[in-house]
Enzyme design. Structure first.
Site, mmCIF file in Angstrom:
data_model
loop_
_atom_site.group_PDB
_atom_site.id
_atom_site.type_symbol
_atom_site.label_atom_id
_atom_site.label_comp_id
_atom_site.label_asym_id
_atom_site.label_seq_id
_atom_site.Cartn_x
_atom_site.Cartn_y
_atom_site.Cartn_z
ATOM 1 C CG HIS A 121 -2.065 -1.132 0.716
ATOM 2 N ND1 HIS A 121 -1.927 -2.442 1.098
ATOM 3 C CD2 HIS A 121 -3.123 -1.091 -0.127
ATOM 4 C CE1 HIS A 121 -2.891 -3.160 0.540
ATOM 5 N NE2 HIS A 121 -3.629 -2.363 -0.202
ATOM 6 N NE ARG B 28 -6.257 0.093 -3.269
ATOM 7 C CZ ARG B 28 -5.798 0.161 -4.529
ATOM 8 N NH1 ARG B 28 -5.741 1.322 -5.144
ATOM 9 N NH2 ARG B 28 -5.392 -0.915 -5.159
ATOM 10 N NE ARG C 164 -11.132 -1.923 -1.278
ATOM 11 C CZ ARG C 164 -9.870 -2.188 -1.556
ATOM 12 N NH1 ARG C 164 -9.565 -3.125 -2.423
ATOM 13 N NH2 ARG C 164 -8.898 -1.503 -1.008
ATOM 14 C CD GLU D 298 -9.574 -8.247 -2.699
ATOM 15 O OE1 GLU D 298 -8.596 -7.615 -3.118
ATOM 16 O OE2 GLU D 298 -10.357 -7.784 -1.842
ATOM 17 C CG ASP E 212 -5.247 -8.597 -1.848
ATOM 18 O OD1 ASP E 212 -4.201 -8.808 -1.209
ATOM 19 O OD2 ASP E 212 -5.976 -7.602 -1.645
ATOM 20 C CB CYS F 96 -10.043 -2.392 -9.638
ATOM 21 S SG CYS F 96 -10.417 -3.539 -8.309
HETATM 22 C C1 PEP Z 1 -6.435 -5.762 -5.373
HETATM 23 O O1 PEP Z 1 -6.211 -6.540 -4.446
HETATM 24 O O2 PEP Z 1 -6.138 -5.996 -6.564
HETATM 25 C C2 PEP Z 1 -7.036 -4.450 -5.105
HETATM 26 C C3 PEP Z 1 -7.404 -3.663 -6.085
HETATM 27 O O3 PEP Z 1 -7.180 -4.075 -3.806
HETATM 28 P P1 PEP Z 1 -5.994 -3.565 -2.869
HETATM 29 O O4 PEP Z 1 -4.798 -3.307 -3.739
HETATM 30 O O5 PEP Z 1 -6.473 -2.336 -2.187
HETATM 31 O O6 PEP Z 1 -5.803 -4.709 -1.945
HETATM 32 MG MG MG Z 2 -7.121 -6.245 -2.544
#
Ligand code: PEP
Ligand code: MG
Length: 589
Positions: free
Chosen positions: A191, A298, A334, A434, A458, A505
């Protein structure tokens, strides 16, 4: 000149002076400061000495008044050690005569003292060593805190080099002054990387040993396209990068007219292009770049830098700002994906889970903290009365979880109804796909949702058993792995067969390398970081579906990620030469 290879996580180039941050709890670099910087380090040491002495004196007085003088005496002893002129002289000498950083001088001196105590055959004196470690910790905490604070007040442009930056620390970087950053740890889609992309700060992570040789003030180049950090570049390299910075700025200008153009292939197939955002302020960038909506908001980033959970009004204000600016385009909220490396609440950060990515993360956390979850859902629903909102549950693994989440949503709807508060009764509900279990059971999930969105960040880590934030297994973390691609294909096929809209995404979508493949697999809705919208649109407009399908068929017959990436790179070069001529980070050499 020294060239260090890391993992490219946020594209762009930055040339400037290094600003090296030390690391609490990790390692204090034996950083040599320049001769003229010794005064600054001496001053930092003096300030820390005073601040920590004041702190201890305060503790002594407080404990003495609450528990009695004998307890206060523990702190009095600490204070005495700290004020020992010999200790001060030794630390000053290390800084002045040996050009060490204040942190290193403190750490070395106190550790040496502690060793002496420990080596004496006397239990009482050996225990004093702990007092010295305690002092060391306090002093380092203060010195490191100073460095972090300096970062917030940084006025001159700089490139931050650190062992690690948390997502919250990254979010506090001011893109006006922090031109780029590089860290020793981290992985491709953790992140910190996502925040860097949101702020459009070029960044590289996972350069082990980064801090051993670079000191603040050295000239460095962050090449966020190739994942390369160049320390003390030679003149030729410096000039080459100056030219690339200029070229990049020209290319960005060239893309601007595309804002008005539709996102469709040469043969007229529409590919919806939405944006992923973390902060409501990013909505401007979505509008400026002609996004079809927000495909992933997010919302856990609302927790950033707060001591308390955001209130319903905090949620509502953020959502309504985004929804109104984009109206009538849709905004997919989300629900909180807290836990794991995400920012978050004290309890999730301090629980010390052994495997937080496999622990109480995301929807699991929301379902165990119903008041937190309800607060957010109320805000989403209220905002749905005025904007085109959708709600999406993350990390759904079982049908039961989806049903529980929907139940909570319906309860909140009933509450609002009773209170006469308007909301969109037909609010669309979707899930992130995911976790591999969601792919395997998708036929069961689909009748219960209005849309799905594939989260490859993920999905890749859970399918391949690779931590997305661990540089030591970064080579294995590839969305192009055939196993991941099969999961993506299964999801798209399944959703299309049942007429349920499917979006992707994960970050692979913002990488032009994968545009042909994803379109060839049947994907018609992508969500990418705002800064990639126009670049991807340009690629889409150069493609035709028949070619893409051929590419996808070939890819699905291949055995490994390297082969696949090489092939995709060649195909992109061949089929979209106009775009490729400009050499982007995603073109493989
Ligand atoms: C993912 O897991 O691809 C996603 C878009 O969510 P994050 O990156 O916030 O876990
Ligand atoms: Mg994710």
């Amino acid at each position: 000149m020294q060239i260090l290879q890391g993992i490219a996580v946020s594209p762009g180039l930055a040339i400037g002076e290094a600003l090296v941050l030390d690391n609490e709890g990790f390692r204090i670099p034996r950083r040599f400061v320049n001769h003229d910087a010794a005064d600054i380090e001496l001053d930092r040491w003096a300030k820390s000495l005073k601040a920590v002495a004041d702190q201890i004196a305060e503790n002594r007085d407080q404990i003495a008044s609450e528990l009695g003088d004998e307890y206060g005496a523990i702190f009095a002893a600490h204070l005495q050690m700290l004020r020992d002129p010999k200790l001060n002289r030794e630390i000053q000498a290390l800084i002045k005569d040996h050009q060490h950083s204040a942190e290193y001088a403190v750490s070395k001196t106190l550790k040496d003292y502690a060793k002496v105590f420990q080596s004496l055959d006397n239990r009482f004196l050996a225990e004093r060593a702990n007092d010295l470690f305690d002092l060391e910790k306090r002093l380092l905490g203060d010195l490191l805190g100073q460095a972090r604070q300096e970062l917030a007040n940084q006025k001159d442009p700089a490139i931050v080099l650190a062992h690690n930056l948390t997502p919250s620390e990254t979010a506090r970087l001011d893109p006006e002054t922090i031109l780029g950053f590089a860290t020793e740890v981290g992985g491709q889609s953790d992140h910190t990387a996502i925040v860097a992309e949101a702020l459009e700060i070029p960044a590289i992570v996972g350069i082990g040993g980064l801090l051993t040789s670079i000191v603040s003030g050295d000239r460095v180049i962050v090449d966020g396209d190739q994942g390369v950090l160049i320390h003390q570049p030679d003149e030729e390299t410096y000039q080459r990068y100056q030219n690339r910075v200029r070229e990049r700025a020209e290319l960005a200008q060239e893309l601007i007219p595309l804002v008005e153009q539709p996102s469709e292939t040469e043969d007229g197939e529409r590919v919806k292009l939405s944006a992923n955002i973390e902060f409501p302020e990013e909505v401007k960038s979505c509008c400026d770049r002609g996004a079809d909506g927000v495909g992933l908001y997010r919302t856990e980033f609302l927790f950033l830098g707060r001591d308390e959970d955001p209130s319903e009004e905090d949620h509502y204000r953020a959502y309504i700002a985004v929804a109104q600016a984009l109206y009538p385009r849709p905004v997919v909220i989300r629900t909180l994906d807290l836990g794991a490396d995400k920012l978050g609440r004290e309890e999730s950060q301090q629980s010390g889970e052994r495997n937080p990515f496999l622990g109480v993360r995301s929807i699991r956390l929301s379902l165990r903290n119903l008041s937190l979850f309800r607060t957010q859902l109320r805000a989403v629903l209220r905002a749905s009365a005025l904007g085109n909102m959708r709600v999406m549950f993350p990390m759904i693994t079982t049908l039961q979880e989806l049903r529980q989440a929907k139940l909570v949503l319906h309860e909140v709807m009933e509450d609002l109804e009773e209170q006469g508060i308007p909301f969109d009764r037909d609010l669309q509900i979707g899930i992130m796909v995911e976790v591999p279990s969601a792919v395997m059971l998708l036929d069961r999930f689909l009748p219960e949702v209005s849309f799905v969105s594939i989260g490859t960040n993920d999905l890749t880590q859970y399918a391949l058993a690779v931590d997305r934030g661990n540089k030591d297994v970064a080579e294995l973390y590839r969305a192009s792995d055939p196993a991941v691609l099969r999961l993506i294909k299964m999801t798209i096929d399944s959703a299309l067969a049942r007429d349920v809209p499917v979006n992707l995404c994960g970050q692979m979508c913002g990488n032009p390398l994968f545009s042909m493949l994803l379109i060839g697999l049947g994907l018609r809705s992508m969500s990418v970081r705002p800064s990639a919208l126009l670049e991807i649109k340009q690629i889409v407009r150069h493609l035709n579906v028949t070619d893409c399908e051929e590419v996808a068929e070939n890819v699905m017959a291949m055995e490994g990620p390297r082969e696949i990436e090489r092939y995709l790179s060649e195909e992109l070069r061949r089929r979209v030469p106009e775009a490729i001529a400009r050499r982007h980070h995603w073109v493989q050499d």
